[in-house]
Design an enzyme around this catalytic site. Structure first.
Site, PDB file in Angstrom:
ATOM      1  N   LYS A 228      31.064 -19.658 -57.043  1.00  0.00           N
ATOM      2  CA  LYS A 228      31.796 -20.735 -57.726  1.00  0.00           C
ATOM      3  C   LYS A 228      30.965 -22.013 -57.811  1.00  0.00           C
ATOM      4  CE  LYS A 228      35.499 -21.053 -55.394  1.00  0.00           C
ATOM      5  NZ  LYS A 228      35.001 -20.055 -54.450  1.00  0.00           N
TER       6      LYS A 228
ATOM      7  N   THR B 106      27.669 -22.180 -57.696  1.00  0.00           N
ATOM      8  CA  THR B 106      26.589 -21.878 -58.630  1.00  0.00           C
ATOM      9  C   THR B 106      27.102 -21.947 -60.064  1.00  0.00           C
ATOM     10  OG1 THR B 106      25.733 -20.362 -56.952  1.00  0.00           O
ATOM     11  CG2 THR B 106      24.751 -20.227 -59.130  1.00  0.00           C
TER      12      THR B 106
ATOM     13  N   ARG C 192      32.580 -29.905 -53.209  1.00  0.00           N
ATOM     14  CA  ARG C 192      32.908 -30.221 -51.824  1.00  0.00           C
ATOM     15  C   ARG C 192      31.651 -30.303 -50.967  1.00  0.00           C
ATOM     16  NH1 ARG C 192      36.520 -25.512 -50.146  1.00  0.00           N
ATOM     17  NH2 ARG C 192      35.199 -24.455 -51.664  1.00  0.00           N
TER      18      ARG C 192
ATOM     19  N   LYS D 110      27.285 -17.694 -43.784  1.00  0.00           N
ATOM     20  CA  LYS D 110      27.465 -17.951 -45.209  1.00  0.00           C
ATOM     21  C   LYS D 110      26.405 -18.895 -45.757  1.00  0.00           C
ATOM     22  CE  LYS D 110      31.121 -18.950 -48.559  1.00  0.00           C
ATOM     23  NZ  LYS D 110      30.546 -20.015 -49.351  1.00  0.00           N
TER      24      LYS D 110
ATOM     25  N   ALA E 141      39.849 -23.922 -47.930  1.00  0.00           N
ATOM     26  CA  ALA E 141      40.939 -23.577 -48.844  1.00  0.00           C
ATOM     27  C   ALA E 141      41.953 -22.630 -48.236  1.00  0.00           C
ATOM     28  CB  ALA E 141      40.375 -22.970 -50.120  1.00  0.00           C
TER      29      ALA E 141
ATOM     30  N   PHE F 244      37.670 -20.763 -52.874  1.00  0.00           N
ATOM     31  CA  PHE F 244      38.090 -19.364 -52.869  1.00  0.00           C
ATOM     32  C   PHE F 244      38.678 -18.927 -54.212  1.00  0.00           C
ATOM     33  CE2 PHE F 244      38.357 -20.131 -48.096  1.00  0.00           C
ATOM     34  CZ  PHE F 244      37.125 -19.578 -47.862  1.00  0.00           C
TER      35      PHE F 244
ATOM     36  N   PHE G  77      24.314 -11.254 -62.168  1.00  0.00           N
ATOM     37  CA  PHE G  77      23.163 -11.082 -61.293  1.00  0.00           C
ATOM     38  C   PHE G  77      22.120 -10.253 -62.040  1.00  0.00           C
ATOM     39  CE2 PHE G  77      26.136 -11.118 -57.329  1.00  0.00           C
ATOM     40  CZ  PHE G  77      26.467 -12.432 -57.598  1.00  0.00           C
TER      41      PHE G  77
ATOM     42  N   TRP H 109      22.164 -18.601 -62.830  1.00  0.00           N
ATOM     43  CA  TRP H 109      21.375 -18.432 -61.603  1.00  0.00           C
ATOM     44  C   TRP H 109      19.921 -18.156 -61.950  1.00  0.00           C
ATOM     45  CZ3 TRP H 109      18.303 -14.589 -59.611  1.00  0.00           C
ATOM     46  CH2 TRP H 109      17.944 -14.713 -58.260  1.00  0.00           C
TER      47      TRP H 109
END
Length: 587
Positions: free
Chosen positions: A79, A81, A102, A113, A295, A323, A411, A439
């Protein structure tokens, strides 16, 4: 220019992009700011929110774009990215664009993570500062929160040691008579520290505190963080910080930070946190970083303040919800938008082939371990089955009156045939759909995505809330469970039902937001269940009261407010060069 994201690590891309990163003074001209509205802090700056909003109060708001996702794997589905890639794609289309993300927590950064700065060519820079405390907002929140705990625990000690006459004569304080078995708050720290989930404090003599069970949570789960994310200004922040329920007294009445006379001092610690921090994408679009609430246990949004500033400063403002759409978008829709009064133009539903394969019955995805080959080789059957989760989330967003844009966050291992399956399912569900390779290629890879968002922003939406504010708590939870999660109903534990009954009868709580506490890894309360589960009921075991933020938080299943650190955490790889001060291993 796009860097080779396949061969270069994120930190290498960030390092190259930072060579031409605008320094604080450059933003004054780029954004049309007054000199006094920018508060420089080294390579970064905060924006003086109150001055900017006052000066631009008559300027029309820009287009308001929210970014959410399908139910993620434990690795996340990009999200941040996608939010950054959308800013870059819109920038390539020549529009004035910026966003709000955030601030990352030190817990995930030092655990598995990692940071939340995006990835590849869709990065937020400078990454090291972003990941290691930024401008100190989380530290200020920890100080404010823990000061409330100091105020409560010292008060309990003094009330035990003094009778009423001594208490009044020596301190001028009345007896609060806090029930040590009904303390709502705990301490906070910005790490995943499972050893602090359940502790005993006050061991020693009469001057060593009050002996009782206590706990730690992670800093971003603090009510102070939640308050920062929904506060409209400093006055609102101060008022909310004085209304936090710290505990209950022995007769069952709430004891607040105002009762402890600590709320104003908490506001002093947090006075500078209302100003968002200015960062930028790897292609130099501006992005505000402000607040960082989880979240699954809080509102999970970048702040209302950052959105208000961004909507005044640029024509397209991108904001992220934590999320998936069942959590992040639902809270954006029914809580944040209700509090802010801001109407979104469109919601972006981030989708990945990887997550869709997981929902289609693919092998378990484990953070820190290599992906099974099903996720890196073509498998149309898994993708097709998994699209049910995406279609469900499209339906959730459409209930708000918004027709979403599905972004296939591609991807480099995804195939054209897999992309075609997702596009067909999204369009059949009535959503716009765009493939994006941000990306890999930055803004140039996000042009189709940017065009779809521009088109959606020009379409009138009939934005409406899921439930009226007058609806009772248990009815709201039932509505969310059925309409958003797909549950057949709700089962309340006796304790949660009794608390809900008390809260519904007290008019003080009538306008409090309903802030669901639920796993982010499933539409249900069980993180193991993937796809779109059928024939289940949502269990509610407790209701947390965040009276400063004005949240009532029904807890579905078991959610820990303090995550744990894994056996192979990121901090093992992080280092600093003593000659240059350069940090390595963060990304």
């Amino acid at each position: 220019m796009a860097y080779n994201a396949v061969e270069m690590a994120d930190w290498q891309i960030s390092e190259e992009a930072e060579k031409n990163m605008p320094l604080p003074e450059a933003w004054i001209d780029k954004l049309g700011l007054e000199k006094s509205e920018l508060l420089a802090m080294g390579r970064l700056a905060k924006l003086d929110f109150l001055k900017i909003i006052e000066r631009l109060k008559s300027r029309p708001d820009g287009k308001y774009i929210e970014v959410t996702a399908i139910t993620p794997t434990p690795l996340g589905e990009g999200k941040s990215t996608t939010s950054v890639g959308l800013m870059e794609g819109l920038g390539k289309r020549g529009v004035k664009v910026g966003g709000a993300l955030r601030q990352p927590s030190g817990g995930p950064t030092m655990n598995v993570k990692g940071t939340a700065a995006g990835g590849g060519n869709s990065l937020l820079i400078p990454m090291t500062e972003f990941s290691l405390g930024l401008t100190g907002d989380i530290n200020d929140i920890m100080n404010a929160h823990n000061l409330a705990m100091v105020a409560m625990t010292s008060r309990m000690q003094h009330e035990r040691n003094y009778n009423d006459e001594q208490l009044a004569r020596l301190t001028g304080m009345r007896r609060l008579d806090i029930d040590p078995t009904r303390v709502e708050m705990g301490w906070i720290i910005d790490f995943c520290a499972q050893a602090l989930r359940n502790i005993i404090i006050g061991i020693g003599g009469r001057t060593d505190g009050f002996t009782m069970q206590s706990k730690f949570g992670i800093a971003v789960g603090s009510e102070c963080m939640a308050i920062l994310s929904v506060a409209k200004d400093l006055a609102d922040l101060k008022e909310r910080l004085n209304n936090i329920t710290v505990a209950f007294d022995k007769s069952g009445k709430p004891v607040t930070t105002g009762d402890l006379e600590v709320g104003n001092a908490m506001a002093a610690f947090m006075r500078n946190t209302i100003n968002p921090t200015m960062m930028c994408t790897a292609e130099y679009q501006p992005c505000l970083v402000h607040a960082g609430p989880f979240a699954n246990i809080a509102v999970g949004q970048s702040s209302i303040i950052a959105d208000r500033v961004g909507l005044k400063l640029w024509d397209y403002h991108v904001t992220e919800s934590g999320f998936a759409a069942d959590i992040g978008f639902e809270k954006f829709w029914n809580v944040k938008s209700r509090f802010s009064g801001l109407k979104p133009h469109v919601s972006v539903l981030t989708s990945t082939i990887r997550a869709l394969k997981m929902h289609g019955g693919g092998p378990k995805v484990v953070a820190g371990k290599a992906l099974p080959e099903e996720y890196t080789k073509e498998n149309l059957g898994l993708v097709e089955k998994g699209c049910a989760n995406m279609v469900h989330m499209i339906g959730v967003i459409r209930k708000s009156g918004i027709n979403p844009v599905v972004c296939i966050n591609r991807f480099y291992t995804d195939t054209d045939a897999e992309i075609a399956v997702v596009r067909k399912a999204a369009e059949a569900a009535g959503a716009r759909c765009a493939e994006s390779r941000h990306w890999e290629l930055g803004g140039e890879g996000a042009l189709e995505f940017a065009d779809a968002v521009i088109d959606a922003c020009n379409e009138e939406s009939e934005f409406k809330f899921l439930y009226p504010l007058e609806m009772k708590l248990r009815d709201r939870v039932a509505t969310i469970a059925k309409e958003v999660y797909g549950a057949d109903g709700v089962d309340w534990s006796p304790e949660a039902n009794a608390k809900a009954d008390m809260l519904e009868k007290d008019p003080k709580y009538a306008d409090f937001a309903t802030m669901m506490v639920k796993t982010h890894l499933s539409l249900s309360h069980d993180p193991v269940i993937k796809g779109v589960p059928k024939g289940w009921r949502l269990p509610i075991r407790d209701v947390l009261i965040y009276s400063g933020a004005k949240f009532l938080c029904p807890c579905a299943g078991t959610i820990s407010l303090m995550p744990g650190t894994s056996s192979n955490p990121a901090f093992r790889r992080i280092d600093v060069d003593p000659a240059t001060g350069k940090v390595s291993g963060l990304f």
